[in-house]
Design a protein around this motif. Structure first.
Motif, PDB file in Angstrom:
ATOM      1  N   LYS A  13       0.833  -1.211   0.000  1.00 56.21           N
ATOM      2  CA  LYS A  13       0.000   0.000   0.000  1.00 56.21           C
ATOM      3  C   LYS A  13       0.867   1.260   0.000  1.00 56.21           C
ATOM      4  O   LYS A  13       0.568   2.271  -0.679  1.00 56.21           O
ATOM      5  N   ARG A  14       1.931   1.194   0.789  1.00 54.55           N
ATOM      6  CA  ARG A  14       2.826   2.365   0.825  1.00 54.55           C
ATOM      7  C   ARG A  14       3.507   2.582  -0.526  1.00 54.55           C
ATOM      8  O   ARG A  14       3.646   3.743  -0.979  1.00 54.55           O
ATOM      9  N   GLN A  50       3.798   5.528  -5.477  1.00 48.71           N
ATOM     10  CA  GLN A  50       3.689   5.559  -6.930  1.00 48.71           C
ATOM     11  C   GLN A  50       2.679   6.584  -7.387  1.00 48.71           C
ATOM     12  O   GLN A  50       2.916   7.326  -8.361  1.00 48.71           O
ATOM     13  N   GLU A  51       1.569   6.685  -6.679  1.00 51.88           N
ATOM     14  CA  GLU A  51       0.555   7.676  -7.017  1.00 51.88           C
ATOM     15  C   GLU A  51       1.102   9.099  -6.824  1.00 51.88           C
ATOM     16  O   GLU A  51       0.859  10.009  -7.656  1.00 51.88           O
ATOM     17  N   ALA A  52       1.799   9.241  -5.735  1.00 52.43           N
ATOM     18  CA  ALA A  52       2.364  10.575  -5.464  1.00 52.43           C
ATOM     19  C   ALA A  52       3.395  10.938  -6.527  1.00 52.43           C
ATOM     20  O   ALA A  52       3.440  12.082  -7.025  1.00 52.43           O
ATOM     21  N   ARG A 103       4.832  13.870 -11.515  1.00 57.23           N
ATOM     22  CA  ARG A 103       5.271  13.917 -12.893  1.00 57.23           C
ATOM     23  C   ARG A 103       4.265  14.652 -13.749  1.00 57.23           C
ATOM     24  O   ARG A 103       4.653  15.436 -14.639  1.00 57.23           O
ATOM     25  N   GLU A 104       2.983  14.361 -13.482  1.00 55.87           N
ATOM     26  CA  GLU A 104       1.964  15.084 -14.251  1.00 55.87           C
ATOM     27  C   GLU A 104       2.056  16.598 -14.007  1.00 55.87           C
ATOM     28  O   GLU A 104       1.926  17.412 -14.934  1.00 55.87           O
ATOM     29  N   LYS A 105       2.264  16.922 -12.781  1.00 61.29           N
ATOM     30  CA  LYS A 105       2.353  18.344 -12.451  1.00 61.29           C
ATOM     31  C   LYS A 105       3.564  18.967 -13.126  1.00 61.29           C
ATOM     32  O   LYS A 105       3.496  20.095 -13.692  1.00 61.29           O
TER      33      LYS A 105
END
Length: 300
Positions: A277-278, A283-285, A290-292
């Motif tokens: 989960k971490r 990975q989401e963060a 990266r998108e930002k």
């Protein structure tokens, strides 16, 4: 001589008739009903006629002794001769016809029920009464009263009637004898049948006892076999129970050990899930970062 014979024969029949009458009166009073006594069908009891002839014999014997001894000789001879007559008459009639016309078994001082003390005394008293009373004062007077020419005809008529009566009585007695013989044979047959039934009964009882013993033995043997099989089953069941207990203890031990291992594996799995989960969160963060960054570059 001929007149003497007629006298004794008439005396015999008259005494027989008198004895029959006396017995009928005595027995009828004792039993409160009319009873016809005697062996013959007609009104005669020959034993009393024979008794009177014995009295005449006693009188003849006494004539050879002084008169002063007569009072002793008469009753003594009467007792001896009359009791002998009565005993032998009963014995002969019983042997001939298988029946008894009198029985003194319940009387005092009896011999085989044929003679007894009471009738012995009666014979003694009757002899004294006859010799010193009836003979000189009654019988001689009555006999002299019968005319000489009538005596033979009277005796002939009595003999004819007596003959027919005797034949009829003997015929009836022989019929009774045959019936008694048949009854005796029937009794023997019944006794033999009873004995045979007893033998059969004993055989049945013996067979039943043997059968019961055999069945009891078989039952005991079968019970013993069932008990042995039950003991074997119980022993086998006990062995199986012990084995089951051992297997259950081993299984329980393995289960406990595996439970502990599963608990540890569960903790490792939870730890890995947390790390996963971490990682996913990181990975989401990272993807958001990266998108930002890519958007900022486009704006410039």
């Amino acid at each position: 001589m001929f007149d003497k014979i007629i006298f004794y024969l008439l005396l015999f029949f008259f005494a027989s008739a008198g004895g029959w009458l006396g017995e009928c009166i005595y027995c009828s009073i004792a039993h409160h009903r009319i009873i016809n006594r005697g062996f013959l069908t007609g009104p005669l009891c020959p034993i009393y006629g024979c008794g009177v002839l014995i009295m005449e014999l006693i009188i003849k014997i006494c004539s050879y002794f002084p008169e002063k001894y007569h009072y002793f000789i008469v009753p003594v001879l009467a007792i001896l001769l009359c009791d002998t007559l009565e005993f032998m008459t009963s014995l002969i009639m019983e042997k001939m016809f298988h029946a008894r016309w009198w029985d003194y078994s319940d009387k005092f001082l009896n011999i085989q029920g044929r003679i007894c003390f009471r009738h012995t005394v009666i014979w003694a008293l009757a002899s004294m009464l006859y010799v010193y009373g009836l003979r000189p004062y009654v019988i001689e007077q009555l006999y002299d009263f019968i005319p000489h020419y009538v005596r033979p005809y009277l005796l002939g008529a009595i003999l004819i009637v007596f003959g027919f009566d005797l034949i009829d009585t003997l015929k009836s007695a022989l019929d009774i004898k045959r019936m008694l013989v048949r009854l005796e044979k029937f009794g023997e047959t019944a006794r033999e049948a009873t004995e045979q039934l007893s033998v059969v009964r004993d055989a049945i009882v013996s067979d039943a006892k043997e059968s019961m013993k055999k069945r009891r033995k078989e039952y005991q043997e079968s019970s013993q076999k069932r008990e042995e099989r039950l003991n074997e089953w119980m022993s086998s069941a006990a062995d199986q129970l012990i084995e089951f207990r051992n297997q259950f203890a081993s299984f329980n031990s393995r289960t406990t050990r595996r439970t502990k291992e599963s608990s540890r594996l569960l903790n490792v799995s939870q730890f890995g899930e947390t790390i996963r989960k971490r990682i996913e969160s990181a990975q989401e963060a990272y993807d958001k970062y990266r998108e930002k960054n890519s958007d900022d570059k486009k704006d410039k």
